[in-house]
Design a protein around this motif. Structure first.
Motif, PDB file in Angstrom:
ATOM      1  N   THR A  60       2.136   7.538  12.966  1.00 54.72           N
ATOM      2  CA  THR A  60       1.029   6.821  12.321  1.00 54.72           C
ATOM      3  C   THR A  60       1.434   5.516  11.655  1.00 54.72           C
ATOM      4  OG1 THR A  60       1.410   7.956  10.217  1.00 54.72           O
ATOM      5  CG2 THR A  60      -0.080   9.036  11.796  1.00 54.72           C
ATOM      6  N   LYS A 117      -0.229   5.032   8.222  1.00 58.21           N
ATOM      7  CA  LYS A 117      -1.602   4.553   8.036  1.00 58.21           C
ATOM      8  C   LYS A 117      -2.541   5.758   8.032  1.00 58.21           C
ATOM      9  CE  LYS A 117      -1.061  -0.100   9.951  1.00 58.21           C
ATOM     10  NZ  LYS A 117       0.386  -0.132   9.806  1.00 58.21           N
ATOM     11  N   THR A 118      -3.296   5.903   6.934  1.00 60.27           N
ATOM     12  CA  THR A 118      -4.153   7.080   6.782  1.00 60.27           C
ATOM     13  C   THR A 118      -5.267   7.126   7.818  1.00 60.27           C
ATOM     14  OG1 THR A 118      -5.445   5.895   5.101  1.00 60.27           O
ATOM     15  CG2 THR A 118      -3.679   7.334   4.321  1.00 60.27           C
ATOM     16  N   GLU A 119      -5.816   5.946   8.156  1.00 57.19           N
ATOM     17  CA  GLU A 119      -6.894   5.939   9.149  1.00 57.19           C
ATOM     18  C   GLU A 119      -6.385   6.385  10.518  1.00 57.19           C
ATOM     19  OE1 GLU A 119      -5.300   1.684   8.822  1.00 57.19           O
ATOM     20  OE2 GLU A 119      -5.815   3.348   7.473  1.00 57.19           O
ATOM     21  N   ARG A 120      -5.132   6.032  10.824  1.00 63.47           N
ATOM     22  CA  ARG A 120      -4.533   6.464  12.086  1.00 63.47           C
ATOM     23  C   ARG A 120      -4.315   7.969  12.091  1.00 63.47           C
ATOM     24  NH1 ARG A 120      -4.130   6.186  17.390  1.00 63.47           N
ATOM     25  NH2 ARG A 120      -2.016   6.449  18.210  1.00 63.47           N
ATOM     26  N   ASP A 148       0.834  -1.206   0.000  1.00 67.38           N
ATOM     27  CA  ASP A 148       0.000   0.000   0.000  1.00 67.38           C
ATOM     28  C   ASP A 148       0.862   1.246   0.000  1.00 67.38           C
ATOM     29  OD1 ASP A 148      -2.295  -1.506  -0.006  1.00 67.38           O
ATOM     30  OD2 ASP A 148      -2.624  -1.371   2.159  1.00 67.38           O
ATOM     31  N   GLU A 149       1.922   1.253   0.799  1.00 68.11           N
ATOM     32  CA  GLU A 149       2.810   2.409   0.851  1.00 68.11           C
ATOM     33  C   GLU A 149       3.423   2.679  -0.512  1.00 68.11           C
ATOM     34  OE1 GLU A 149       5.674   2.890   4.181  1.00 68.11           O
ATOM     35  OE2 GLU A 149       4.724   1.076   4.945  1.00 68.11           O
TER      36      GLU A 149
END
Length: 371
Positions: free
Chosen positions: A249, A252-255, A100-101
């Motif tokens: 984080t 992580k975008t949600e974090r 993902d990164e």
């Protein structure tokens, strides 16, 4: 060494041999050294010496051989070259990042483009092998070394107590570091002035009236994150900012969104947020906007936002996001050139800082505030 004459030959035979070689190539048979030798009426040994710039044949013969090779469409077979030399003409790149990164981060994609551009000009291929962990990355280097798979390696994302420089040094695999410098001084590096860039960002925010600032970082073990955090804290102390927050984080975008909303809910929240990447910034901006709209407050309460990476995401967002612009492709090209110098045995300096980034000011920090 005995060779056949380099002199003039029968024109009719020349045409027949050339046509035969071209027809052979057209039928799918690879043009070989024998085709070049037949074309010029010299031995395959002479052709081999000329192709590889070895002594034993004249400069004129080398010139003729290379011209004939180009005319017949001959290209080197690197597997065959490797049998006669220690070179594989391949450079390894095995970053340990999640899939993902790598898909979401535009900086790394442009960096790899720069690597490939510089290596390919010198005939080197880039062997890309993404790894899921540092353990896997170390195993890949051991495997490459055992099989003599690559001539050198490019490293990124230096960590605290990083084992990779020592391992590659013990394996005898040449390597350069994008980032750093390497505290063990085992490999040369090219780095970007992350600390100085953080100061540029903070001065811009301070000029807009922001004295309560949060830094939403990525991985606390990465050297560039540490440099940015140290510069952030030093600036805050020196300029006596009202309050600061540093959160991590793991990219992580949600974090990032969760931390942003939590900080905004404080009795005295930050008025500005600095994010490690454009994806963290854009995801957090979306969460902020959704939260404010749900409360009936509109977008007037959106804090100032800065991203440490720039891409089309920053331009497409609303409001558009102020960001740090670095030419990642140029950076990759310079790192590749450094490794090429190492492989050629040229002297190189231990560490150099290059590519002072530019702050691109957009709508997300365009307003000054009075707090």
């Amino acid at each position: 060494m005995v060779t056949r004459s380099d002199g003039p030959r029968d024109n009719a035979r020349d045409g027949a041999v050339q046509d035969g070689a071209v027809r052979a190539s057209a039928r799918g048979r690879r043009v070989g050294l024998k085709d070049i030798a037949d074309e010029l009426g010299i031995s395959q040994t002479a052709v081999s010496f000329a192709i590889n710039d070895r002594p034993g044949v004249s400069e004129e013969t080398k010139r003729k051989v290379k011209m004939a090779a180009a005319k017949l469409g001959w290209t080197p077979v690197y597997a065959a070259q490797a049998l006669g030399s220690s070179k594989t003409m391949t450079v390894g790149f095995a970053p340990s990042r999640s899939a993902d990164e790598l898909q979401d981060e535009s900086f790394m994609l442009h960096f790899m483009t720069g690597l490939h551009a510089s290596f390919s000009r010198k005939g080197y291929g880039l062997l890309y092998r993404p790894c899921a962990s540092l353990r896997e990355e170390l195993a890949v280097y051991r495997d490459w070394s055992a099989r003599k798979r690559v001539d050198g390696v490019v490293l990124v994302d230096l960590r605290a107590d990083d084992p990779r420089p020592a391992l590659l040094n013990s394996l005898g695999v040449p390597a350069v570091l994008a980032g750093g410098p390497d505290p063990s001084s085992l490999m040369p590096s090219l780095s970007i002035d992350d600390g100085g860039t953080m100061e540029t960002v903070l001065r811009h925010l301070l000029e807009r009236g922001h004295r309560r600032i949060a830094y939403i970082s990525g991985d606390p073990t990465l050297d560039y994150s540490k440099d940015r955090e140290a510069a952030f804290r030093a600036f805050a102390k020196r300029r006596r900012l009202e309050s600061i927050h540093v959160e991590f984080t793991d990219f992580k975008t949600e974090r990032a969104s969760e931390l942003t909303l939590r900080l905004m809910a404080l009795p005295v929240p930050p008025t500005a947020f600095i994010y490690e990447s454009e994806t963290l910034a854009a995801a957090s901006l979306r969460s902020i906007a959704a939260h404010l709209i749900a409360q009936g407050r509109g977008l007037e309460g959106v804090p100032a936002i800065v991203s440490f990476e720039d891409s089309f995401i920053c331009e497409a967002a609303y409001p558009s996001i102020t960001s740090v612009h670095r030419d990642a492709s140029e950076y990759g090209a310079k790192v590749a050139k450094l490794l090429l110098k190492v492989l050629a045995g040229d002297p190189v300096s231990g560490n150099r800082r290059i590519l002072k980034p530019e702050l691109v000011i957009r709508e997300s920090t365009s307003r000054s505030i009075d707090v």
